[in-house]
Design an enzyme around this catalytic site. Structure first.
Site, PDB file in Angstrom:
ATOM      1  N   THR A 131      -1.558 -11.573  -8.073  1.00 24.92           N
ATOM      2  CA  THR A 131      -1.786 -10.447  -7.468  1.00 24.92           C
ATOM      3  C   THR A 131      -2.827 -10.252  -8.837  1.00 24.92           C
ATOM      4  O   THR A 131      -4.118  -9.580  -8.482  1.00 24.92           O
ATOM      5  CB  THR A 131      -0.565  -9.771  -8.745  1.00 24.92           C
ATOM      6  OG1 THR A 131       0.650  -9.675  -7.395  1.00 24.92           O
ATOM      7  CG2 THR A 131      -0.859  -8.023  -8.292  1.00 24.92           C
ATOM      8  N   TYR A 163       2.652   4.073  -1.765  1.00 22.70           N
ATOM      9  CA  TYR A 163       2.004   3.109  -2.618  1.00 22.70           C
ATOM     10  C   TYR A 163       3.593   3.687  -3.986  1.00 22.70           C
ATOM     11  O   TYR A 163       3.560   3.694  -4.907  1.00 22.70           O
ATOM     12  CB  TYR A 163       1.418   2.774  -4.035  1.00 22.70           C
ATOM     13  CG  TYR A 163       0.092   1.641  -3.330  1.00 22.70           C
ATOM     14  CD1 TYR A 163       1.521   0.517  -3.362  1.00 22.70           C
ATOM     15  CD2 TYR A 163      -0.648   1.904  -3.371  1.00 22.70           C
ATOM     16  CE1 TYR A 163       0.379  -0.715  -2.999  1.00 22.70           C
ATOM     17  CE2 TYR A 163      -1.414   0.922  -2.574  1.00 22.70           C
ATOM     18  CZ  TYR A 163      -0.973   0.187  -2.940  1.00 22.70           C
ATOM     19  OH  TYR A 163      -2.163  -1.882  -2.538  1.00 22.70           O
ATOM     20  N   ARG A 211       1.874 -14.027   1.589  1.00 22.93           N
ATOM     21  CA  ARG A 211       1.578 -13.419  -0.143  1.00 22.93           C
ATOM     22  C   ARG A 211       1.138 -15.382  -0.342  1.00 22.93           C
ATOM     23  O   ARG A 211       0.526 -15.244  -1.622  1.00 22.93           O
ATOM     24  CB  ARG A 211       2.522 -14.002  -0.904  1.00 22.93           C
ATOM     25  CG  ARG A 211       3.303 -11.606   0.252  1.00 22.93           C
ATOM     26  CD  ARG A 211       4.351 -11.614  -0.449  1.00 22.93           C
ATOM     27  NE  ARG A 211       4.642 -11.240  -1.797  1.00 22.93           N
ATOM     28  CZ  ARG A 211       4.166 -10.620  -2.435  1.00 22.93           C
ATOM     29  NH1 ARG A 211       3.042  -8.969  -1.873  1.00 22.93           N
ATOM     30  NH2 ARG A 211       4.419  -9.881  -4.234  1.00 22.93           N
ATOM     31  N   GLU A 217       6.047  -0.507   5.656  1.00 22.50           N
ATOM     32  CA  GLU A 217       4.254   0.063   5.386  1.00 22.50           C
ATOM     33  C   GLU A 217       3.681  -0.652   6.993  1.00 22.50           C
ATOM     34  O   GLU A 217       2.901   1.038   7.634  1.00 22.50           O
ATOM     35  CB  GLU A 217       4.051  -0.884   4.879  1.00 22.50           C
ATOM     36  CG  GLU A 217       3.859  -1.049   3.321  1.00 22.50           C
ATOM     37  CD  GLU A 217       3.965  -2.503   2.753  1.00 22.50           C
ATOM     38  OE1 GLU A 217       3.944  -2.280   0.554  1.00 22.50           O
ATOM     39  OE2 GLU A 217       3.248  -3.122   3.008  1.00 22.50           O
ATOM     40  N   ARG A 270      -7.469 -14.372  -3.437  1.00 23.67           N
ATOM     41  CA  ARG A 270      -7.636 -13.579  -4.347  1.00 23.67           C
ATOM     42  C   ARG A 270      -8.794 -14.413  -5.356  1.00 23.67           C
ATOM     43  O   ARG A 270      -9.852 -13.562  -6.061  1.00 23.67           O
ATOM     44  CB  ARG A 270      -6.682 -12.570  -5.148  1.00 23.67           C
ATOM     45  CG  ARG A 270      -5.792 -11.648  -4.312  1.00 23.67           C
ATOM     46  CD  ARG A 270      -4.693 -11.748  -4.866  1.00 23.67           C
ATOM     47  NE  ARG A 270      -4.448 -10.156  -3.882  1.00 23.67           N
ATOM     48  CZ  ARG A 270      -2.723  -9.668  -4.043  1.00 23.67           C
ATOM     49  NH1 ARG A 270      -1.847 -10.681  -4.671  1.00 23.67           N
ATOM     50  NH2 ARG A 270      -2.717  -8.460  -3.473  1.00 23.67           N
ATOM     51  N   HIS A 295      -3.896  -6.661   0.106  1.00 23.89           N
ATOM     52  CA  HIS A 295      -2.006  -6.289   0.161  1.00 23.89           C
ATOM     53  C   HIS A 295      -1.586  -6.863   1.315  1.00 23.89           C
ATOM     54  O   HIS A 295      -1.832  -7.231   2.124  1.00 23.89           O
ATOM     55  CB  HIS A 295      -2.054  -4.947  -0.072  1.00 23.89           C
ATOM     56  CG  HIS A 295      -0.602  -3.705   0.233  1.00 23.89           C
ATOM     57  ND1 HIS A 295       0.364  -3.565  -0.944  1.00 23.89           N
ATOM     58  CD2 HIS A 295       0.133  -4.441   1.414  1.00 23.89           C
ATOM     59  CE1 HIS A 295       1.372  -3.768  -0.249  1.00 23.89           C
ATOM     60  NE2 HIS A 295       1.548  -3.951   0.648  1.00 23.89           N
ATOM     61  N   PHE A 334       0.285   2.499 -13.667  1.00 24.39           N
ATOM     62  CA  PHE A 334      -1.055   2.421 -13.007  1.00 24.39           C
ATOM     63  C   PHE A 334      -1.519   2.468 -12.105  1.00 24.39           C
ATOM     64  O   PHE A 334      -1.746   3.101 -11.145  1.00 24.39           O
ATOM     65  CB  PHE A 334      -1.554   0.684 -12.861  1.00 24.39           C
ATOM     66  CG  PHE A 334      -0.238  -0.544 -12.231  1.00 24.39           C
ATOM     67  CD1 PHE A 334      -0.755  -0.143 -10.378  1.00 24.39           C
ATOM     68  CD2 PHE A 334       0.304  -1.014 -12.946  1.00 24.39           C
ATOM     69  CE1 PHE A 334       0.567  -0.979  -9.900  1.00 24.39           C
ATOM     70  CE2 PHE A 334       1.662  -1.877 -12.576  1.00 24.39           C
ATOM     71  CZ  PHE A 334       2.146  -1.447 -11.119  1.00 24.39           C
ATOM     72  N   LYS A 358      -8.879  -3.902   1.098  1.00 27.84           N
ATOM     73  CA  LYS A 358      -8.366  -3.214   0.146  1.00 27.84           C
ATOM     74  C   LYS A 358     -10.260  -3.056   0.399  1.00 27.84           C
ATOM     75  O   LYS A 358     -10.947  -3.756   0.324  1.00 27.84           O
ATOM     76  CB  LYS A 358      -8.615  -3.356  -1.129  1.00 27.84           C
ATOM     77  CG  LYS A 358      -7.230  -3.115  -1.035  1.00 27.84           C
ATOM     78  CD  LYS A 358      -6.231  -4.345  -2.217  1.00 27.84           C
ATOM     79  CE  LYS A 358      -4.761  -4.168  -2.906  1.00 27.84           C
ATOM     80  NZ  LYS A 358      -3.825  -3.876  -3.886  1.00 27.84           N
ATOM     81  N   ASN A 393      -8.781  -5.850  -5.842  1.00 29.56           N
ATOM     82  CA  ASN A 393      -7.235  -7.484  -5.862  1.00 29.56           C
ATOM     83  C   ASN A 393      -7.890  -7.461  -4.231  1.00 29.56           C
ATOM     84  O   ASN A 393      -7.030  -8.387  -3.799  1.00 29.56           O
ATOM     85  CB  ASN A 393      -6.369  -7.454  -6.234  1.00 29.56           C
ATOM     86  CG  ASN A 393      -5.829  -7.233  -5.778  1.00 29.56           C
ATOM     87  OD1 ASN A 393      -5.223  -5.658  -5.069  1.00 29.56           O
ATOM     88  ND2 ASN A 393      -4.046  -6.825  -6.204  1.00 29.56           N
TER      89      ASN A 393
END
Ligand code: CMP
Length: 138
Positions: A92, A50, A86, A127, A103, A116, A58, A10, A113
Site C-alpha cells: 500500500t 470504502y 495484490r 466491489e 505501486r 486499488h 484517513f 485511481k 497510490n
C-alpha cells in the site's frame, strides 16, 4: 481455478496518464479484462465504497481523493486473481513496495497510490457489484 477480482486505476494515475501503462502491466501478467469503464464518483459514493474504513483517521482524505477526478473501475479474471493482483500492485505504501510492482513504478504516496485491488472474495463481490451491473460482466 479462475477467479474474478476488482481494481480501480485511481485519480492520481489517470491524471498522470498512467492508466494505459498500468493496464498493460496487468494484461502482461495474464489477467483478462472482463469489464472496464471511466467514471467520476462523488464523495458520498466514495464513502459507500470504502465504508469498511469509515472509522480510520484517513477516511476523509481517502474519500476526498477518490472523488477528485476520473477513475477506471476494472473487473479482472485469472487463476488466483485476488492474490496475484495484490502481489503485482505491491505494498500500500509505495516506499515499501517491491521493485517492478505497479505501486513502486507509479505511486507517489500511501494515499495517492495509483491502484486499488480487492483483498478477499467477499470484498471482490461487493466491489464488483458497486460499480458494475450484471449485463456488463459477460
Ligand atoms: P486501497 O487499497 O484503495 O484501500 C484503502 C486505501 O486507504 C489504501 O488503498 C490507501 O490508498 C488508503 N490509505 C491507507 N492508509 C492510509 C493513510 N495512512 N493515509 C492515507 N490513505 C491511506
Amino acid at each position: 481455478m479462475s477467479q474474478r477480482t476488482f481494481s480501480i486505476i485511481k485519480p492520481d494515475a489517470v491524471k498522470k496518464g498512467h492508466a494505459g501503462a498500468i493496464l498493460a502491466e496487468i494484461e502482461k501478467a495474464g489477467f483478462k479484462i472482463v469489464s472496464i469503464k471511466k467514471v467520476s464518483i462523488s464523495k458520498t459514493q466514495a464513502e459507500g465504497f470504502y465504508y469498511v474504513h469509515k472509522e480510520r483517521p484517513f477516511f476523509g482524505e481517502l474519500t476526498e481523493f477518490m472523488s477528485s477526478g476520473p477513475i477506471f473501475p476494472v473487473v479482472l479474471e485469472k487463476d488466483n486473481a485476488i492474490a496475484d493482483l495484490r502481489k503485482l500492485m505491491g505494498a500500500t505504501d509505495p516506499a515499501k513496495a517491491e521493485e517492478g510492482t505497479i505501486r513502486k513504478q507509479f505511486a507517489a504516496s500511501i494515499g495517492e497510490n495509483a491502484i486499488h485491488g480487492s483483498d478477499a472474495e467477499e470484498t471482490a463481490a461487493f466491489e464488483i457489484g458497486y460499480f458494475f451491473a450484471g449485463f456488463e460482466l459477460k
